[in-house]
Design a protein around this motif. Structure first.
Motif: not given
Length: 287
Positions: A47, A69, A135-140, A142
């Protein structure tokens, strides 16, 4: 800190009088420990987008930030650090001295990888890695482009990528034996751990269930015992699938484990916000 250690079958794995040592708890979520040839241990704080280094001198430092990451990592026979860098769904090799990455692979048949999670490099220089979808929060994005959450084989020249496992629900941890003949993998989505025979062409055969456990990262010791990680801490299984040892960490989730230190007899554990060690009577294995 003192946490009871459960040894239902074999207490000789742990050094007499050893207790679980908490080295630090300063992290957001720890993962991916791997030791270099000298025994220094590198691990990720995903993170916070950084790779940490625990030196054999006992010093803890930030090795690389940002780190793509980075998640699971592995040192190969040439002492190169491979990293599952899922900022852009890639597999990297990091130059240790320059702290600069080379992207080895980022797609399969023209489609973006789901997110390389863990990697093992065989003694001959070929590599295997797991590619689940988290699913990562930093990806654009989904959505996953590759429907199958698979396991891949990368040729020695890094030019050919082949999917060798396509029947797991969600592959995660991966490690092979030092002779390059057997590969262990976890299907965290189905709470099972398997091992396979590695064939000369890199393909896998003789799928065998070791145990029915949910596991994240895994590692092996010199006796062929497999160490798995989950909400119960670290558990060791014999090559025959007998439970030998359990080391609770007291953390909500224990993500990964490796051997390191000067003689590679210290077990290092990444568990949620913490980084731990335990002195053992066995050594870890290297390619």
């Amino acid at each position: 800190m003192s946490i009871p250690i459960h040894t239902p079958k074999d207490s000789s794995l742990i050094k007499e009088g050893a207790t679980l040592k908490k080295i630090s708890g300063e992290f957001a979520f720890t993962e991916g420990p791997s030791a270099d040839a000298e025994g220094n241990v590198y691990f990720t704080d995903q993170p916070n987008d950084r790779i940490m280094k625990w030196g054999v001198d006992g010093q803890l430092s930030t090795y690389m930030q940002p780190s793509g990451r980075s998640n699971g990592m592995f040192f190969d026979k040439k002492d190169r650090l491979w990293s599952c860098a899922d900022a852009n769904n890639e597999l990297w090799i990091i130059d240790k001295s320059k702290k600069k990455e080379t992207v080895v692979v980022g797609e399969y048949q023209g489609q973006r990888l789901n997110g390389p999670n863990d990697v093992w490099v065989a003694p001959n220089g070929t590599a295997y890695f797991t590619d689940p979808f988290y699913k990562r929060d930093w990806w654009k994005h989904s959505e996953q482009q590759i429907e199958i959450q698979g396991v891949y084989f990368l040729s020695k020249d890094h030019k050919t990528l082949t999917r060798v496992i396509d029947d797991f629900k969600k592959p995660n941890g991966i490690v092979g034996t030092p002779d390059g003949k057997k590969l262990y993998m976890t299907d965290i989505g189905d709470s099972k751990i398997y091992h396979y025979k590695i064939n000369k062409d890199g393909s896998l055969s003789d799928k065998t269930l070791l145990c029915e456990e949910r596991s994240d990262g895994i590692t092996l010791d010199e006796k062929g015992n497999l160490y798995i990680t989950n909400s119960n801490g670290v558990t060791a299984y014999s090559p025959e699938g007998k439970k030998l040892l359990n080391i609770p960490t007291g953390e909500g989730w224990t993500a990964n484990v490796c051997f390191g230190g000067k003689d590679h007899t210290t077990l290092f554990i990444t568990a949620s916000k913490g980084f731990y060690s335990m002195e053992m009577n066995v050594k870890g294995v290297k390619p």
